[in-house]
Design a protein around this motif. Structure first.
Motif, mmCIF file in Angstrom:
data_model
loop_
_atom_site.group_PDB
_atom_site.id
_atom_site.type_symbol
_atom_site.label_atom_id
_atom_site.label_comp_id
_atom_site.label_asym_id
_atom_site.label_seq_id
_atom_site.Cartn_x
_atom_site.Cartn_y
_atom_site.Cartn_z
ATOM 1 N N ARG A 265 0.860 -1.185 0.000
ATOM 2 C CA ARG A 265 0.000 0.000 0.000
ATOM 3 C C ARG A 265 0.896 1.235 0.000
ATOM 4 O O ARG A 265 2.034 1.184 0.439
ATOM 5 C CB ARG A 265 -0.894 -0.006 1.241
ATOM 6 N N TRP A 266 0.333 2.331 -0.481
ATOM 7 C CA TRP A 266 1.091 3.576 -0.486
ATOM 8 C C TRP A 266 1.525 3.950 0.922
ATOM 9 O O TRP A 266 2.585 4.532 1.116
ATOM 10 C CB TRP A 266 0.282 4.702 -1.137
ATOM 11 N N LEU B 38 8.197 5.117 -8.788
ATOM 12 C CA LEU B 38 6.991 4.915 -7.973
ATOM 13 C C LEU B 38 6.189 6.211 -7.856
ATOM 14 O O LEU B 38 4.952 6.182 -7.893
ATOM 15 C CB LEU B 38 7.353 4.391 -6.584
ATOM 16 N N LYS B 39 6.876 7.334 -7.721
ATOM 17 C CA LYS B 39 6.180 8.626 -7.661
ATOM 18 C C LYS B 39 5.443 8.894 -8.973
ATOM 19 O O LYS B 39 4.302 9.363 -8.968
ATOM 20 C CB LYS B 39 7.173 9.753 -7.364
ATOM 21 N N HIS C 89 4.390 6.590 -10.987
ATOM 22 C CA HIS C 89 3.298 5.608 -11.004
ATOM 23 C C HIS C 89 2.110 6.113 -10.190
ATOM 24 O O HIS C 89 0.960 5.947 -10.589
ATOM 25 C CB HIS C 89 3.808 4.266 -10.457
ATOM 26 N N LYS C 90 2.390 6.755 -9.079
ATOM 27 C CA LYS C 90 1.325 7.278 -8.214
ATOM 28 C C LYS C 90 0.516 8.347 -8.955
ATOM 29 O O LYS C 90 -0.714 8.387 -8.845
ATOM 30 C CB LYS C 90 1.923 7.846 -6.930
ATOM 31 N N GLN D 5 -1.598 6.576 -11.523
ATOM 32 C CA GLN D 5 -2.685 5.876 -10.842
ATOM 33 C C GLN D 5 -3.808 6.853 -10.462
ATOM 34 O O GLN D 5 -4.982 6.518 -10.589
ATOM 35 C CB GLN D 5 -2.157 5.169 -9.594
ATOM 36 N N ASP E 231 -10.901 2.453 -3.567
ATOM 37 C CA ASP E 231 -9.575 2.883 -3.138
ATOM 38 C C ASP E 231 -9.116 2.059 -1.942
ATOM 39 O O ASP E 231 -9.538 2.288 -0.814
ATOM 40 C CB ASP E 231 -9.561 4.369 -2.803
ATOM 41 N N ASP F 221 -5.829 1.794 -1.347
ATOM 42 C CA ASP F 221 -4.496 2.309 -1.091
ATOM 43 C C ASP F 221 -3.404 1.404 -1.681
ATOM 44 O O ASP F 221 -2.242 1.524 -1.353
ATOM 45 C CB ASP F 221 -4.280 2.518 0.424
ATOM 46 N N ILE G 78 -0.705 -0.114 -4.221
ATOM 47 C CA ILE G 78 0.203 0.463 -5.203
ATOM 48 C C ILE G 78 -0.037 -0.141 -6.578
ATOM 49 O O ILE G 78 0.036 0.542 -7.592
ATOM 50 C CB ILE G 78 1.673 0.268 -4.761
#
Length: 154
Positions: A17-18, A75-76, A78-79, A82, A95, A97, A99
């Motif tokens: 999860r984030w 990852l940033k 990707h966020k 998303q 949601d 959370d 990833i």
């Protein structure tokens, strides 16, 4: 990238999860994993499976792992992607959370990852193999013709 850079298991990655990621320290906490289990009916027949969340296998499997900075950057990105996908999905998005959820926010099934991976490998293996062997075969043919020429040059 995350699997290669951290050595995490597939179920651990899919359950991330984030809230497990600390971008300031470039680390993540492994606290859970997804696992597909076989459901047994009252008549002891097995016909359904279910994806469950569970704690990692051992005490040592719950751990904090450093993230390489290049992967943290990805990852940033990707966020952000998303967040855009969430907007497109609208009200159907759940949601959790996660990833790496599916298109509507639910857990991604490892079977789907494996299928996609195999399709990609099959497609890329064929072209790679063809490129390598075509080049090698051409060199071999030239060598063979040169040898034949040597045999016939009396």
């Amino acid at each position: 990238m995350l699997a290669l850079g951290t050595g995490l298991r597939q179920g651990e990655i899919l359950a991330l999860r984030w809230s497990d990621i600390n971008f300031e320290e470039n680390e993540l906490k492994v606290q859970r994993t997804f696992k597909r289990v076989q459901l047994i009916n009252r008549d002891n027949s097995k016909n359904k499976t279910e994806l469950i969340v569970q704690e990692p296998k051992t005490k040592n499997s719950k751990r904090t792992i450093p993230i390489p900075s290049a992967i943290a950057t990805e990852l940033k990105r990707h966020k952000i992607r998303q967040a855009e996908e969430k907007l497109k999905a609208g009200d159907i998005y759940v949601d959790n959370d996660l990833i790496f959820p599916n298109a509507i926010g639910e857990p991604t099934d490892a079977k789907n990852i494996t299928r996609s991976y195999k399709r990609g490998l099959k497609r890329d293996d064929i072209s790679t193999t063809a490129n390598v062997y075509t080049h090698v075969l051409l060199r071999q043919k030239i060598k063979a013709v040169d040898r034949l020429n040597d045999l016939f040059a009396l």
